[in-house]
Design a protein around this motif. Sequence first.
Motif, mmCIF file in Angstrom:
data_model
loop_
_atom_site.group_PDB
_atom_site.id
_atom_site.type_symbol
_atom_site.label_atom_id
_atom_site.label_comp_id
_atom_site.label_asym_id
_atom_site.label_seq_id
_atom_site.Cartn_x
_atom_site.Cartn_y
_atom_site.Cartn_z
ATOM 1 N N GLN A 35 0.825 -1.209 0.000
ATOM 2 C CA GLN A 35 0.000 0.000 0.000
ATOM 3 C C GLN A 35 0.860 1.260 0.000
ATOM 4 O O GLN A 35 0.502 2.282 -0.611
ATOM 5 C CB GLN A 35 -0.945 -0.009 1.212
ATOM 6 N N ARG A 38 2.797 1.502 -3.649
ATOM 7 C CA ARG A 38 1.972 1.812 -4.814
ATOM 8 C C ARG A 38 1.801 3.305 -5.020
ATOM 9 O O ARG A 38 1.453 3.758 -6.124
ATOM 10 C CB ARG A 38 0.610 1.129 -4.693
ATOM 11 N N GLN A 39 2.074 4.105 -3.998
ATOM 12 C CA GLN A 39 1.996 5.557 -4.135
ATOM 13 C C GLN A 39 3.049 6.102 -5.100
ATOM 14 O O GLN A 39 2.938 7.234 -5.577
ATOM 15 C CB GLN A 39 2.158 6.215 -2.764
ATOM 16 N N VAL A 41 3.752 4.888 -8.069
ATOM 17 C CA VAL A 41 3.431 4.622 -9.476
ATOM 18 C C VAL A 41 2.027 5.125 -9.779
ATOM 19 O O VAL A 41 1.243 5.426 -8.880
ATOM 20 C CB VAL A 41 3.538 3.114 -9.800
ATOM 21 N N PRO A 43 -1.933 5.246 -10.967
ATOM 22 C CA PRO A 43 -3.059 4.407 -10.539
ATOM 23 C C PRO A 43 -3.355 3.249 -11.475
ATOM 24 O O PRO A 43 -3.859 2.205 -11.049
ATOM 25 C CB PRO A 43 -4.237 5.396 -10.476
ATOM 26 N N GLN A 46 -1.000 0.266 -10.311
ATOM 27 C CA GLN A 46 -0.780 0.058 -8.878
ATOM 28 C C GLN A 46 -1.048 -1.371 -8.419
ATOM 29 O O GLN A 46 -0.584 -1.773 -7.354
ATOM 30 C CB GLN A 46 -1.622 1.040 -8.071
ATOM 31 N N THR A 47 -1.782 -2.134 -9.200
ATOM 32 C CA THR A 47 -2.030 -3.535 -8.826
ATOM 33 C C THR A 47 -1.282 -4.504 -9.743
ATOM 34 O O THR A 47 -1.570 -5.700 -9.750
ATOM 35 C CB THR A 47 -3.534 -3.855 -8.862
ATOM 36 N N PHE A 68 7.075 -2.762 -9.798
ATOM 37 C CA PHE A 68 5.787 -2.627 -10.472
ATOM 38 C C PHE A 68 5.991 -2.628 -11.984
ATOM 39 O O PHE A 68 7.002 -2.143 -12.489
ATOM 40 C CB PHE A 68 5.113 -1.309 -10.092
ATOM 41 N N ASP A 70 5.579 -0.925 -15.282
ATOM 42 C CA ASP A 70 5.429 0.496 -15.595
ATOM 43 C C ASP A 70 5.866 0.732 -17.041
ATOM 44 O O ASP A 70 7.051 0.922 -17.317
ATOM 45 C CB ASP A 70 6.272 1.333 -14.637
ATOM 46 N N THR A 90 13.220 4.936 -5.132
ATOM 47 C CA THR A 90 12.496 4.420 -6.280
ATOM 48 C C THR A 90 13.248 4.803 -7.542
ATOM 49 O O THR A 90 13.838 5.868 -7.612
ATOM 50 C CB THR A 90 11.055 4.955 -6.326
ATOM 51 N N ASP A 106 -1.541 -9.099 -8.503
ATOM 52 C CA ASP A 106 -2.069 -8.156 -7.529
ATOM 53 C C ASP A 106 -1.779 -8.706 -6.140
ATOM 54 O O ASP A 106 -2.291 -9.769 -5.775
ATOM 55 C CB ASP A 106 -3.580 -8.000 -7.730
#
Length: 217
Positions: A35, A38-39, A41, A43, A46-47, A68, A70, A90, A106
């Motif tokens: 949680q 994920r901030q 990347v 929306p 994010q999963t 993630f 991307d 990051t 996810d």
Amino acid sequence: MKVKTSLLAVAACGVVLFSTTARAQNSSGVNQAFQIARQAVGPEVQTKVVSLYGIGTPDVIQKWYIIFYDPSVASHGRAVLVENNAITKTYEARGGAVYQDQLTFDPSRITSETLALDAAQAYAARHNIAYGTVHALLKQTSLNKPFCWRIELIESGKSRGYVYVKALDDSVASYAPPTSDNSEKKSTDFGDDVKNTFLGIGGDLQEFFTGERTIDR
């Protein structure tokens, strides 16, 4: 503690690898780390996680490295380091591979890493394997293979082998002993093995730790 076991071959598991350290107040579980991470990347992705990597003790993870998917960067991977419930670094994951959308997952599918760590502990206790550090990786390597954690047991800088734990029911799938080379390596060399097995994540870890990248160049 009850742990279901089966004698599936190592090849039957898509691999997940994690590191764990004693349960401490400055540690966060995989869901909390996800949680937070994920901030970093957008929306829309994010999963979509490529891999989760943790370092710690037999009981708890203290550092989480999360890649993630991307597509906005050349490698299609964004690496995020979470420590003490905060993002500390990051960058684009430059592991020598272009990450694939279809092999993402996810993390909400995973309730907790704790049961996987407990299963590894129980297996180690039954087979008299002493260890004080854990490296754990969760990565979906194939759509046709079970979703597994791969937990490396490490004692005094040497690998004691790998326990594969099914991520969806936390039962032990199999155990793989360290190779003759691996058993002589210190845990600081672990990135090379990870790189060769998991499409370059070793280089990502080296860059996280040192700010330099020499493993896969």
